[in-house]
Structure formats: structure tokens, C-alpha cells
Write an enzyme that holds these catalytic residues in place. Structure first.
Site, PDB file in Angstrom:
ATOM      1  N   HIS A 213       0.825  -1.212   0.000  1.00 30.89           N
ATOM      2  CA  HIS A 213       0.000   0.000   0.000  1.00 30.89           C
ATOM      3  C   HIS A 213       0.862   1.266   0.000  1.00 30.89           C
ATOM      4  CE1 HIS A 213      -4.087  -1.580   0.185  1.00 30.89           C
ATOM      5  NE2 HIS A 213      -3.589  -2.576   0.873  1.00 30.89           N
ATOM      6  N   GLU A 270      -5.771 -12.973   0.034  1.00 30.95           N
ATOM      7  CA  GLU A 270      -6.582 -11.768   0.236  1.00 30.95           C
ATOM      8  C   GLU A 270      -7.391 -11.509  -1.028  1.00 30.95           C
ATOM      9  OE1 GLU A 270      -3.866  -9.330   3.509  1.00 30.95           O
ATOM     10  OE2 GLU A 270      -4.237  -8.421   1.550  1.00 30.95           O
TER      11      GLU A 270
HETATM   12 ZN    ZN Z   1      -4.510  -4.409   0.804  1.00 37.59          ZN
END
Ligand code: ZN
Length: 298
Positions: A213, A270
Site C-alpha cells: 500500500h 486476500e
Molecule cells: Zn490491501
């Protein structure tokens, strides 16, 4: 003549006690029947309520209230279970999965722990690792602490394009988390460590400097109005999640941490975390079912 008239009168007089007896008798039968009826035809409850009434002088509390509560409970449960499938066209998941999954911080899978790939005495570099023009951030290759470019504009434009295409198919996509600074990641990671311990936190959260990120190229994707699937494994099972998994590469995004590649990426699966790499590399990786680590031979 007279005697018959007398007899009639006497008969009429004699009927009164019978009528009174019948009325009193009826009351004596009807009242207990109504009382028992008020307590769900349960003799024990009725007797208990009668005793209670004698003690407190109030017949209504306890028993009728408890049955009312029961009705409300089952009513609420039915409403919840019934409302969910009609509201959202979610493909059947294990029914207790969403309630087990915490919405904010995903839990690591117990059976497949991701590899801890952190180098023991790793230091932060001065410049980011770039291979084939792709910025890398994983457990082996951290970013400089001050790498702080914000959300990537090209990645955002690509996401908007993808979201527009998804909307035509009936899915309203949102990127609920994109750029995170080193400092922000530090705060988050420390919170997770405090909550779950470092070993567990390392499986689902990056240490500061190691988060994708921080590149500004990672987009956590969810569907608008379906926050219960945000950052949850269940997103991958929803039609929107399946749509993104099948189409993201056309817009330059890859599913960064796929199922079964935990040992390669160092992270649990994820279903919501996508990484912009450009259309060509993304399509290559999608076609060959490769992770970024495999594609770039990191
Ligand atoms: Zn993420």
C-alpha cells in the site's frame, strides 16, 4: 284450572335457583379455563402465575413476558437470515463464515501459515526495488521509509475504468483502501501485533516499509453497500468479487495474494487486495497463474 295456573307459577319460581347455579357453575369453569389459556394452556405456569399473583398482586409479569421474548428472538433471527440472501445475490458460503471473519482485521488461516520471509537484520533501502519497470514491495524487499508518493494516478484511472465496466454488469466497486504511508502502516501493524501477536499479525499485515500500500499501487477492492465483505475472504465468493478476479487483469490489476500461494507471497489469501502492474504484465500473470514473485523471479 286454578291448580294448573298455580303449578305454572310455582314452576317459574323454582327455576331461579337452577339458573343462578348454572351461571355460578359456568363462571367457576370458564375463569380457570381462561386463566390456563392465558398461560399457553400450561397448567404448571398457570399455577405458578396464580401463586405469583397471590404474592405480588400482579398476575402479568414473568410468564407472558418470557414467551414474548422468545417470539421476538426467533423473529429477529428469521429476519436476519431471510433478509440476507434476498438482498444480495451472494453465492452460498459456509453460513457461519462471515460472522467469524472480523471485518476490519482479517484473521490468518490456521491450517496454512504463510511463510515468514523477513530477513533477520533487514535495513530500509535508499531507493525502491524496481524490476521490469515494476515497483516491488514484499517481505524480502522493503521500501524506503520516505517513499511517499501517494495514490498512483495511472492506477486510479485504471481502477475507475474497471469500476465503470463493472457497473455495466451490475457491480458498484469501491477502493476502500489504497495508499498508506510508512507511518500509517506502522500504526496499523502495531495495533495488529498488540491484538493477535507478531506471528499472527505477520501473516495478514505488513510491517512498516514492507506494505504494498505504500507504493500507491495497491487497491483494496469491495462492493458498495456490502461492507460486510470488505477485507474479508467472503468477498471472493460474491459475484462482484468473482467479477473482479476474472476481469482485473484487463485493467492492469493482479490479485496479489492468491489462494495456495501463501508460501510464495508470504501472505494469506486476500480476495480484496489488487495491485496495479499494467495490462500486459497483469494479463501474463493471470494467464500463467503466476504471482508477482514468480513473474519477476524475486
Ligand atoms: Zn490491501
Amino acid at each position: 284450572m286454578q291448580s294448573s295456573k298455580y303449578r305454572f307459577n310455582s314452576n317459574k319460581k323454582k327455576k331461579w335457583p337452577i339458573v343462578v347455579t348454572v351461571i355460578i357453575g359456568s363462571i367457576l369453569i370458564i375463569v380457570p379455563v381462561i386463566w390456563i389459556g392465558l398461560h399457553n394452556w400450561n397448567l404448571d405456569k398457570s399455577v405458578a402465575a396464580l401463586n405469583l399473583e397471590q404474592q405480588t398482586g400482579d398476575p402479568s409479569p414473568i410468564i407472558p413476558e418470557s414467551t414474548d421474548k422468545l417470539d421476538k428472538q426467533t423473529g429477529d433471527e428469521n429476519q436476519e437470515v431471510g433478509a440476507d440472501p434476498s438482498e444480495k445475490p451472494v453465492t452460498p458460503v459456509a453460513p457461519d463464515k462471515p460472522s467469524e471473519e472480523p471485518k476490519e482485521s482479517p484473521k490468518p488461516p490456521v491450517e496454512k501459515p504463510a511463510n515468514n520471509m523477513y530477513e533477520p537484520n533487514q535495513t530500509y533501502p535508499k531507493t525502491p526495488t524496481i524490476k521490469n519497470g515494476i515497483v516491488v514491495a514484499n517481505k524480502k524487499y522493503p521500501l524506503p521509509i520516505d517513499y511517499n508518493k501517494g495514490e498512483d494516478l495511472i492506477a486510479r484511472a485504471a481502477f475507475n475504468q474497471m469500476a465503470a465496466a463493472a457497473k455495466l454488469d451490475g457491480f458498484e466497486l469501491v477502493a476502500f483502501s489504497t495508499f498508506r504511508s510508512f507511518e500509517r502502516q506502522e500504526t496499523l501493524y502495531n495495533q495488529y501485533v498488540e491484538k493477535d501477536g507478531q506471528q499472527a499479525a505477520d501473516q495478514y499485515s505488513a510491517r512498516p516499509g514492507y506494505s504494498e500500500h505504500q507504493t500507491g499501487l495497491a487497491f483494496d477492492i469491495g462492493e458498495k453497500n456490502f461492507e460486510q465483505h470488505w477485507a474479508a475472504a467472503s468477498f471472493g465468493e460474491t459475484p462482484a468479487g468473482e467479477w473482479v478476479a476474472q476481469n482485473a487483469h484487463l485493467y492492469g490489476f493482479i490479485l496479489r495474494y492468491p489462494l495456495g500461494k501463501e508460501q510464495v507471497t508470504g501472505y494469506m489469501h486476500e480476495s480484496w487486495h489488487y495491485r496495479y502492474v499494467g495490462v500486459e504484465p497483469a494479463t501474463d500473470m493471470f494467464t500463467h497463474k503466476q504471482t508477482l514473485e514468480e513473474y519477476l523471479d524475486l
